[in-house]
Design a protein around this motif. Structure first.
Motif, PDB file in Angstrom:
ATOM      1  N   GLU A 311      -2.186  37.821  -7.387  1.00 53.15           N
ATOM      2  CA  GLU A 311      -2.275  39.235  -7.047  1.00 53.15           C
ATOM      3  C   GLU A 311      -1.121  39.630  -6.129  1.00 53.15           C
ATOM      4  N   ALA A 312      -0.737  38.733  -5.240  1.00 53.83           N
ATOM      5  CA  ALA A 312       0.422  38.949  -4.364  1.00 53.83           C
ATOM      6  C   ALA A 312       1.025  37.591  -4.035  1.00 53.83           C
ATOM      7  N   THR A 313       2.361  37.552  -3.951  1.00 51.79           N
ATOM      8  CA  THR A 313       3.077  36.333  -3.578  1.00 51.79           C
ATOM      9  C   THR A 313       3.910  36.630  -2.339  1.00 51.79           C
ATOM     10  N   VAL A 314       3.746  35.813  -1.301  1.00 51.17           N
ATOM     11  CA  VAL A 314       4.480  36.010  -0.049  1.00 51.17           C
ATOM     12  C   VAL A 314       5.317  34.764   0.214  1.00 51.17           C
ATOM     13  N   TRP A 315       6.643  34.947   0.253  1.00 51.86           N
ATOM     14  CA  TRP A 315       7.537  33.835   0.570  1.00 51.86           C
ATOM     15  C   TRP A 315       7.506  33.576   2.070  1.00 51.86           C
ATOM     16  N   LYS A 316       7.381  32.309   2.444  1.00 47.61           N
ATOM     17  CA  LYS A 316       7.384  31.945   3.858  1.00 47.61           C
ATOM     18  C   LYS A 316       8.630  31.147   4.231  1.00 47.61           C
ATOM     19  N   SER A 317       8.997  30.199   3.398  1.00 41.61           N
ATOM     20  CA  SER A 317      10.163  29.355   3.684  1.00 41.61           C
ATOM     21  C   SER A 317      10.576  28.665   2.399  1.00 41.61           C
ATOM     22  N   ASP A 318      11.592  27.832   2.534  1.00 36.09           N
ATOM     23  CA  ASP A 318      12.049  27.077   1.369  1.00 36.09           C
ATOM     24  C   ASP A 318      10.997  26.111   0.875  1.00 36.09           C
ATOM     25  N   SER A 319       9.953  25.867   1.680  1.00 30.88           N
ATOM     26  CA  SER A 319       8.941  24.874   1.320  1.00 30.88           C
ATOM     27  C   SER A 319       7.523  25.418   1.312  1.00 30.88           C
ATOM     28  N   ALA A 320       7.330  26.707   1.482  1.00 29.93           N
ATOM     29  CA  ALA A 320       5.962  27.243   1.519  1.00 29.93           C
ATOM     30  C   ALA A 320       5.925  28.683   1.025  1.00 29.93           C
ATOM     31  N   MET A 321       4.893  28.995   0.227  1.00 24.14           N
ATOM     32  CA  MET A 321       4.638  30.348  -0.249  1.00 24.14           C
ATOM     33  C   MET A 321       3.134  30.566  -0.268  1.00 24.14           C
ATOM     34  N   ILE A 322       2.721  31.822  -0.154  1.00 24.00           N
ATOM     35  CA  ILE A 322       1.306  32.167  -0.135  1.00 24.00           C
ATOM     36  C   ILE A 322       0.971  32.946  -1.399  1.00 24.00           C
ATOM     37  N   CYS A 323      -0.163  32.588  -1.996  1.00 28.03           N
ATOM     38  CA  CYS A 323      -0.637  33.244  -3.220  1.00 28.03           C
ATOM     39  C   CYS A 323      -2.036  33.799  -2.983  1.00 28.03           C
ATOM     40  N   ASN A 324      -2.223  35.093  -3.310  1.00 29.99           N
ATOM     41  CA  ASN A 324      -3.570  35.653  -3.392  1.00 29.99           C
ATOM     42  C   ASN A 324      -4.054  35.430  -4.817  1.00 29.99           C
ATOM     43  N   THR A 325      -5.048  34.553  -4.970  1.00 38.62           N
ATOM     44  CA  THR A 325      -5.437  34.104  -6.307  1.00 38.62           C
ATOM     45  C   THR A 325      -5.893  35.263  -7.176  1.00 38.62           C
ATOM     46  N   PRO A 326      -5.502  35.252  -8.448  1.00 43.96           N
ATOM     47  CA  PRO A 326      -6.016  36.251  -9.388  1.00 43.96           C
ATOM     48  C   PRO A 326      -7.410  35.856  -9.865  1.00 43.96           C
ATOM     49  N   ARG A 327      -8.068  36.749 -10.563  1.00 43.60           N
ATOM     50  CA  ARG A 327      -9.330  36.396 -11.182  1.00 43.60           C
ATOM     51  C   ARG A 327      -9.068  35.333 -12.243  1.00 43.60           C
ATOM     52  N   GLY A 328     -10.047  34.481 -12.460  1.00 40.65           N
ATOM     53  CA  GLY A 328      -9.841  33.431 -13.456  1.00 40.65           C
ATOM     54  C   GLY A 328     -11.118  32.706 -13.773  1.00 40.65           C
ATOM     55  N   PHE A 329     -10.999  31.747 -14.670  1.00 39.43           N
ATOM     56  CA  PHE A 329     -12.182  31.020 -15.122  1.00 39.43           C
ATOM     57  C   PHE A 329     -11.866  29.607 -15.571  1.00 39.43           C
ATOM     58  N   PHE A 330     -10.600  29.240 -15.631  1.00 41.26           N
ATOM     59  CA  PHE A 330     -10.243  27.907 -16.092  1.00 41.26           C
ATOM     60  C   PHE A 330     -10.666  26.829 -15.110  1.00 41.26           C
ATOM     61  N   THR A 331     -10.710  25.627 -15.598  1.00 41.03           N
ATOM     62  CA  THR A 331     -10.764  24.478 -14.724  1.00 41.03           C
ATOM     63  C   THR A 331      -9.428  23.748 -14.821  1.00 41.03           C
ATOM     64  N   GLU A 332      -9.050  23.056 -13.777  1.00 41.06           N
ATOM     65  CA  GLU A 332      -7.823  22.246 -13.731  1.00 41.06           C
ATOM     66  C   GLU A 332      -6.596  23.056 -14.167  1.00 41.06           C
ATOM     67  N   ARG A 333      -6.308  24.087 -13.417  1.00 40.66           N
ATOM     68  CA  ARG A 333      -5.135  24.907 -13.705  1.00 40.66           C
ATOM     69  C   ARG A 333      -3.887  24.310 -13.074  1.00 40.66           C
ATOM     70  N   PHE A 334      -2.739  24.532 -13.712  1.00 36.48           N
ATOM     71  CA  PHE A 334      -1.496  24.150 -13.058  1.00 36.48           C
ATOM     72  C   PHE A 334      -0.997  25.324 -12.224  1.00 36.48           C
ATOM     73  N   VAL A 335      -0.261  24.995 -11.172  1.00 36.56           N
ATOM     74  CA  VAL A 335       0.342  25.995 -10.300  1.00 36.56           C
ATOM     75  C   VAL A 335       1.829  26.053 -10.643  1.00 36.56           C
ATOM     76  N   LYS A 336       2.325  27.244 -10.956  1.00 39.34           N
ATOM     77  CA  LYS A 336       3.701  27.411 -11.397  1.00 39.34           C
ATOM     78  C   LYS A 336       4.426  28.338 -10.434  1.00 39.34           C
ATOM     79  N   VAL A 337       5.543  27.859  -9.884  1.00 33.12           N
ATOM     80  CA  VAL A 337       6.363  28.645  -8.965  1.00 33.12           C
ATOM     81  C   VAL A 337       7.667  28.989  -9.675  1.00 33.12           C
ATOM     82  N   SER A 338       8.012  30.263  -9.690  1.00 30.49           N
ATOM     83  CA  SER A 338       9.279  30.681 -10.284  1.00 30.49           C
ATOM     84  C   SER A 338      10.140  31.337  -9.210  1.00 30.49           C
TER      85      SER A 338
END
Length: 641
Positions: A311-338
């Motif tokens: 829902e929102a992505t906040v960059w913090k540093s070269d090694s950390a970012m914050i994600c407000n999770t979207p709605r979902g239903f999967f199990t074992e999702r991969f996390v993808k950073v672009s």
């Protein structure tokens, strides 16, 4: 003699009829004055310090000369000699030197390569000539002709340099007529580096300059943190921070630049961990994603869980970012950073809470199906089109999401008690509630035939409801004995091939089972009655223990608890032989024309006058006579007494 006491008027040059000529000389110039003598005296002339090619006396007041080649300006003088000498100063000049063009106007930055400068009035002989490219003197300048000079270029960089030539006190300049070759970047020591920058790469190429001028490099549009010139063919770049891939690398020197035909890529983002590995499917939970190469600036970074953007992505540093999770239903999702056009992912690191079923309303329906039930629970996601439900192993006719805590199911036809109810989403996760739903119990109302032979094999149709809408495991029974064959016809009828049996019970229940449930109609069916029609043999000794076979019908298909009697006395033993015969070991007795009965637990068949004991037969007596008064004992011998 009086010496040195008289002189003629002094020779004097007063003017020149032409003030200049080409540097090649041979131009005809007339000088005028007085006292040039008479009758063609021996007269000589010079221009500056150079004698004229020819001098011709015209009159006492004029001389014609043909100029020699030379390079002077208006400071040059005409000199006329005839016994005396006269000079006309600053009266003559050669045509001005002019540069027209350069041949070979683009050369390597290393210099030591010659170009030809063409023009006019360079002179007819090798004067002291100098040349320069821009402000840098040439290594050497060689006169070729009045119209050509060879210049050996010194090292340099940049483009649009002027070419200048100086001869004696004269010079000329041709603007923007010479350029050094542009820098060329041909290869890299390595073609990738971290997004944080500060890694060193060597750029190899050519024309970077023979000296450390202002050589520099950049990656895409960002200048290297520092650039170090090492040679005309090598430059070291401290890579700036950046992201993405396929960036051009450009080397610059003296205002010129050359870009690589190869590319430099920043290492893609590499997520490795998250602070929260599980969250509700409603979304809007904050998780921090850790890794490397997320970039040093807040740019176009994005995080996705599977294929759905946060829902929102906040960059913090070269090694950390914050994600407000979207709605979902999967199990074992991969996390993808672009980051820009490069991306990286880590698999099986995050899950959404799966659906959880808690209750069903109503929790029973008829076996015909096509009736709605509501399934309650939580984490059914948001407007999820892939949500499905099934009762046991059968999918609902339709499944419809209504909220994160409820869905509707149009139940399919089925049978069974306390069936497992399962909710699944996108074929990846499911939740089940055991003993949650039951189909209505089968009910038997009538049978087409209420009795049959003990041998079985007669078809009996049982009618009722909730037998099921398809062939499941439906079966029929008469009392506790399964039908030989049970054939499902519809939700309201089933055909039973009557099993064999005996009429040990007057009325038996008709039972239909569907799934794990039974429906029963009590007192629905009887077997044909027991009938005895003959005894073989029809009589036996009165002592008993004689085997007599009773013939009849309805004795049963198997050995049941049948008993036979002769009169009122039970046979010593009764042995079932077949549906139409049993054996009786006769009891002792003396009656004639006795009835024979065969009985089960609930019913008896009695046939009168079917069996007799043998009549008594005396054969002798011990005493042949006795007093007439009586009271004497006489023993009579015989059989069947």
């Amino acid at each position: 003699t009086l010496t040195k006491c008289f002189s003629y008027d002094h020779l004097e040059v007063t003017a020149s009829m032409s003030a200049n000529s080409p540097a090649t000389g041979s131009a005809l110039v007339y000088l005028v004055g007085r006292q040039f003598g008479g009758l063609d005296p021996s007269i000589t002339t010079a221009v500056g310090g150079t004698s004229a090619e020819t001098s011709q006396w015209i009159s006492d007041s004029s001389v014609a000369i043909q100029t020699a080649s030379g390079k002077t300006d208006l400071r040059d003088s005409f000199i006329v000699r005839f016994l005396q000498q006269s000079t006309l100063t600053r009266a003559f000049s050669y045509d001005v030197m002019n540069i027209d063009a350069t041949i070979g106007g683009n050369l390597p930055a290393t210099g030591s390569v010659s170009i030809t400068v063409t023009g006019s009035n360079f002179g007819q002989q090798g004067y002291t000539m100098q040349s320069a490219i821009g402000s840098t003197a040439a290594e050497a300048t060689s006169w070729i002709s009045d119209s050509a000079v060879v210049v050996r270029v010194s090292v340099g960089i940049s483009l649009g340099h002027s070419v200048s030539i100086s001869v004696t006190q004269e010079n000329d300049l041709l603007s923007r007529s010479f350029s050094f070759d542009s820098p060329v970047a041909s290869s890299l020591q390595r073609t990738n580096g971290p997004s944080s920058g500060s890694s060193l790469i060597s750029i190899f190429g050519a024309h970077l300059g023979a000296l450390d001028y202002t050589a520099a490099a950049r990656v895409a549009n960002s200048a290297c943190e520092s650039s170090l010139w090492t040679s005309d063919s090598a430059l070291i770049c401290s890579v700036p921070a950046g992201w993405s891939f396929d960036h051009t690398v450009t080397a610059t020197a003296g205002g010129q630049s050359g870009s690589s035909t190869f590319s430099f890529s920043y290492d893609g983002p590499e997520p490795s961990a998250v602070t929260l590995t599980n969250a509700p499917g409603t979304g809007s939970f904050s998780i921090t994603v850790f890794g490397i190469n997320f970039g040093l600036l807040d740019s176009t970074q994005r995080i996705r869980l599977q294929d759905t953007s946060c829902e929102a992505t906040v960059w913090k540093s070269d090694s950390a970012m914050i994600c407000n999770t979207p709605r979902g239903f999967f199990t074992e999702r991969f996390v993808k950073v672009s980051v820009s056009s490069s991306f990286g992912s880590v698999t099986r690191i995050f899950t959404y809470d799966g659906p959880a079923v808690s209750s069903i309303t109503p929790n029973f329906r008829a076996t015909t199906g096509s009736q709605l039930i509501t399934i309650f629970g939580h984490y059914f996601a948001q407007a999820e089109p892939s949500i499905k439900a099934r009762i046991g192993g059968t999918a609902c006719e339709t499944s419809a999401w209504t909220s994160d805590t409820a869905m509707r199911c149009l139940v399919s036809g089925g049978v069974g008690l306390e069936r497992l109810t399962t909710v699944s989403m996108n074929l990846n996760f499911e939740s089940s509630l055991t003993k949650a739903f039951s189909y209505s119990r089968p009910s038997v109302s009538t049978v087409t035939r209420t009795n049959g032979p003990t041998t079985g094999g007669v078809s009996v149709t049982m009618f009722g409801s909730n037998f099921g809408t398809a062939v499941y495991t439906q079966g029929g029974r008469l009392a506790s004995t399964a039908c030989e064959v049970s054939s499902w016809v519809s939700d309201s009828s089933l055909v039973c091939k009557q099993p064999s049996g005996s009429n040990t019970q007057l009325l038996r229940p008709a039972v239909v089972s569907a799934g794990t449930m039974d429906g029963t109609q009590t007192l629905a069916f009887t077997y044909d009655e027991i009938v005895a029609v003959a005894a073989i043999p029809g009589n036996a000794p009165s002592s008993g223990s004689t085997s007599v076979t009773l013939i009849g019908v309805g004795f049963g298909h198997l050995e049941f608890c049948l008993k036979a009697r002769a009169g009122d006395t039970a046979c010593e033993s009764s042995v079932w032989l077949s549906e139409s015969s049993i054996t009786c070991r006769t009891p002792s007795g003396a009656a004639r024309n006795q009835s024979v009965s065969v009985s089960g637990d609930a019913k008896t068949s009695r046939i009168s006058s079917l069996f007799s004991h043998d009549s008594p037969s005396p054969t002798a007596s011990v005493f042949m006579n006795a007093p007439a008064s009586g009271s004497s004992l006489v023993t009579v011998l015989g059989q069947n007494f």
